[in-house]
Design an enzyme around this catalytic site. Structure first.
Site, PDB file in Angstrom:
ATOM      1  N   SER A 201     -52.168 -50.097  96.410  1.00 23.92           N
ATOM      2  CA  SER A 201     -52.390 -50.707  95.099  1.00 23.92           C
ATOM      3  C   SER A 201     -53.799 -50.334  94.616  1.00 23.92           C
ATOM      4  O   SER A 201     -54.139 -49.156  94.644  1.00 23.92           O
ATOM      5  CB  SER A 201     -52.191 -52.230  95.211  1.00 23.92           C
ATOM      6  N   ARG A 270     -51.190 -65.605  86.935  1.00 24.43           N
ATOM      7  CA  ARG A 270     -50.529 -65.248  88.188  1.00 24.43           C
ATOM      8  C   ARG A 270     -49.012 -65.156  88.011  1.00 24.43           C
ATOM      9  O   ARG A 270     -48.348 -64.351  88.662  1.00 24.43           O
ATOM     10  CB  ARG A 270     -50.872 -66.268  89.271  1.00 24.43           C
ATOM     11  N   ASP A 417     -40.955 -49.976  92.152  1.00 26.35           N
ATOM     12  CA  ASP A 417     -42.265 -50.492  91.717  1.00 26.35           C
ATOM     13  C   ASP A 417     -42.393 -50.345  90.197  1.00 26.35           C
ATOM     14  O   ASP A 417     -42.332 -49.237  89.674  1.00 26.35           O
ATOM     15  CB  ASP A 417     -43.373 -49.698  92.431  1.00 26.35           C
ATOM     16  N   HIS A 451     -43.509 -53.407  93.973  1.00 30.61           N
ATOM     17  CA  HIS A 451     -44.894 -53.121  94.335  1.00 30.61           C
ATOM     18  C   HIS A 451     -45.294 -53.786  95.657  1.00 30.61           C
ATOM     19  O   HIS A 451     -46.111 -53.255  96.410  1.00 30.61           O
ATOM     20  CB  HIS A 451     -45.813 -53.594  93.204  1.00 30.61           C
ATOM     21  N   ASP A 452     -44.722 -54.947  95.938  1.00 34.18           N
ATOM     22  CA  ASP A 452     -45.091 -55.680  97.155  1.00 34.18           C
ATOM     23  C   ASP A 452     -44.604 -55.027  98.440  1.00 34.18           C
ATOM     24  O   ASP A 452     -44.913 -55.525  99.533  1.00 34.18           O
ATOM     25  CB  ASP A 452     -44.540 -57.116  97.093  1.00 34.18           C
TER      26      ASP A 452
END
Lengths: 470, 470
Positions: A201, A270, A417, A451-452
């Site tokens: 990232s 968030r 992603d 993405h995680d």
């Protein structure tokens, strides 16, 4: 008679009339409740504070530089700065086994548990004896990034000139500034050359930047789910987060360190971020269209009208993610570091405009006459061959990455992603190969984690790292 | 000497020191400025108000129903309700040339210019003589949706029981409720059967729902960039918008009609929505990494430090989109209608749980023993063949759509749409074909416009509609 509804269906219910009572919104009340709780803890002076307001240097090391740090976007330097860091494994006598691990936006230096801090780290399964970053062989160093709030100097740190936190007097940072601070730490540790620079990232941005600032000091580069050039889409998603945060009255132009922080803005930011970290397919499988269970005190026969507050499990998930995060991280750190990500651009014209003292851009490089190697046909899977007629920005990027032509580089991306898209991974690979680098290893992962994935997929991500580093 | 930076590069600049002055944030100040302006206009009682607070029934027709409207999620009905509508073309003597056009979330009935309102409509290029909805042949009717704020009854309308706006005493709506209100209008117009039900985005949900509620009254269905079942991803994106809106103190649990509306929350919500309406590739081409031009009064030699407020063109674009929208639409309408979209689910178990009086679900349908037709191998492009072993939700959806087995249906989707993904388009097509519908026409469009393609691509979207309707 109708059969009972099956999976995904709301429960059968006797309908209720509407407007029978004053509407209530627990999700909105939660903000006010949090505000009251925080306000009273501030006034009592002994109450709980955000963790970033309670630095705990017994759980990490701090490199304290008295030598100013030059900055990319300002003529003045940071007069002094701290870099919090942790290490795993043993530094070899030749000091040649060092892996510098870079973090994502909001992570601390606590990548894995240590004797002084046994809680799990954010990459616990990737670091240790026999693990992908094998501490039997490597000495792993992870820092809290400059601009962060977990022990390194950032907007929440005390400005030595004023005696109060920098807040938004803090300078605009670049990813290069962050890496520059890390290399000061390496200097202090007596480490001339890294075995590898590893990051995911935003950490992948730093990983590439480290190689570019110091090609002779970086042995290998690992770039996982990163980019060499932030795109408008990712800027848009970070901009939306900064916008909701800065609109929180508690943000107060960044000057909130003696008051209740912008917890509502942080929660909302968030929630947006969480949408970009995962993928639709995972949520389809995990939540589908399931509703949250009714409150425990609800009579079984009580009918259920859909609510405007979180109702679907996906909504309660986002709500929970926001709630968990909103006091754990400093709002100004989020703003400054996410902006640094937006500004990241390794194309030649962008680098040229920055005039970084570490990067010599010779006149010959400034012309477009460089004869780039054509991208290898093996650059990635057959269904996505590299462009035979690369677009201008790809040539610009190849030109910007010429200093990495000799650095073995692992690029790994995830097809699901949506934040650092697979196209951006291919762009890095194509540009490196066009710049003449014939030691680029590239993997694309499938799966639904988006993405995680870099936090979750030890088997595939860890395996690729292990293979590349050995 | 270094060459001048080329495209996409920030300008060469002499660096400025940081923290030389009090930081200013024009993007945050804009909220306060808007607040002051609105507050003074409210106190003067003659100042400008949001357009939805000034209904203008001379520019549209209003169908006023005194007969209560049953609601999906409540036992009580809406006692009375208005539906604002506009028409184009001429109703044939047999009243058999009617196209009911459904809108997206925030649109008014003003789909195209009329003699009483000559301003351009939201589908101006699609409606008129010789256009895709050809008014030489068809009588086109477009309504403001129930729950909206442009003349139809919604949260901003006066509750006859209290004499003040409903606000959040307004009932939770379903897409079915909206369609039910539209058919009341059709009854009033003496239209027994629609030639076609046409809609995009949320309008596509309504279009499918209309066919399902009244299979015998809907001749053809057009569903563009819609879905038959909202996914967790799209719920998440709408949830994020509702969250920032409801967190605006001006929202005040929905009771803001005698005060300044939640303009900041609306702006932030629209920024998030805008991200879902377009696509990365379009922004890459249109904005790239270009920065906004410096303010006109900036001396040429003035250096430029990146700002925390909008700096990249993509940021100023989002800012502008939010600013334009924040007073044009009612916040509560956004909340209620976006929730109705989340709740939309045409799978059989979901329909069964709703027990809609219009939809007879026979016992035979409630079992899983229906022998579905296998999806045709031609359902869409070869690279995405329909599943030979459909997942349970697809079978559930086919079961829910059995009433549409005989309705010719056009489904059109856009591959770059991140809100109503192409997978959802394929799902609708597969389910319809599994339900036995052999008159499904399906197109996938490429291009970079994402979800907004339906507003922009007259050639391809318009062409598909024209071909299907003729």
């Amino acid at each position: 008679m109708l059969a009972l509804p099956r999976r995904f269906a709301p429960r059968l219910r006797a309908l209720r009339p509407y407007s029978s009572s004053t509407p209530r919104f627990p999700c909105v009340e939660a903000h006010a409740t949090r505000e009251s709780r925080l306000a009273s803890s501030f006034s009592s002076s002994s109450g709980p504070e955000p963790p970033y307001a309670r630095p705990n240097p017994t759980s990490y090391n701090v490199f304290r530089s008295k030598k100013p740090l030059p900055l990319t976007y300002h003529s003045s330097s940071l007069p002094t700065f701290d870099v919090a860091y942790e290490t795993w494994g043993t530094l070899s006598p030749a000091r040649d086994n060092v892996i510098l691990l870079h973090t994502g936006l909001s992570a601390s230096s606590h990548a894995a548990s240590t004797s002084s801090n046994p809680t799990e780290g954010w990459w616990e399964k990737f670091i240790g004896p026999g693990k992908p970053l094998d501490t039997n062989n490597f000495f792993v160093v992870c820092t809290n990034v400059l601009g962060g709030c977990y022990g390194s100097t950032g907007p929440s740190a005390i400005d030595p000139e004023t005696g109060v936190p920098y807040a938004t007097h803090f300078p605009i940072l670049s990813i290069f500034d962050m890496v520059r601070a890390q290399f000061r730490l390496l200097d202090d540790l007596g480490v001339d050359k890294l075995y590898a620079s590893v990051g995911s990232s935003m950490g992948a941005m730093q990983s590439l930047a480290a190689g570019l600032l110091h090609p002779e000091r970086v042995g290998k580069i690992v770039s996982i789910s990163g980019t060499a050039r932030s795109t408008p889409s990712s800027i848009a998603m970070r901009y939306a987060q900064r916008s909701v945060l800065m609109a929180d009255p508690n943000w107060n132009n960044g000057f909130y360190y003696d008051a209740v922080p912008p917890h509502t803005g942080m929660k909302l930011a968030r929630q947006i971020a969480t949408i970009t970290y995962r993928s639709g397919p995972e949520w389809d499988a995990r939540f589908g269209r399931q509703m949250r269970p009714p409150p425990p005190d609800t009579p079984v026969a009580e009918p259920r009208v859909p609510a405007l507050c979180p109702d679907f499990l996906i909504e309660t998930y986002l709500d929970h993610q926001g709630e968990q995060f909103c006091l754990k991280y400093d709002a100004n750190s989020l703003i400054y570091i996410s902006k640094a990500m937006d500004l990241f651009d390794l194309t030649f014209p962008a680098l040229q405009a920055l005039r970084l003292p570490e990067i010599p851009l010779s006149e010959s490089q400034s012309t477009s006459t460089i004869d780039f190697a054509p991208p290898h046909s093996t650059s990635h899977s057959k269904s996505h061959p590299p462009p035979t007629n690369p677009p201008p920005h790809l040539s610009d990027l190849a030109q910007g990455l010429t200093l990495l032509a000799n650095t073995p580089t692992l690029v790994l991306g995830v097809q699901s992603d949506i934040l650092f898209t697979i196209e951006q991974q291919r762009e890095v690979v194509d540009a490196l190969r066009m710049a003449g680098n014939d030691r680029v290893v590239y993997y694309e992962l499938g799966g639904v984690w988006g993405h995680d994935t870099f936090l979750l997929d030890v088997l595939n991500v860890g395996g690729a790292i292990r293979g590349f580093l050995s």
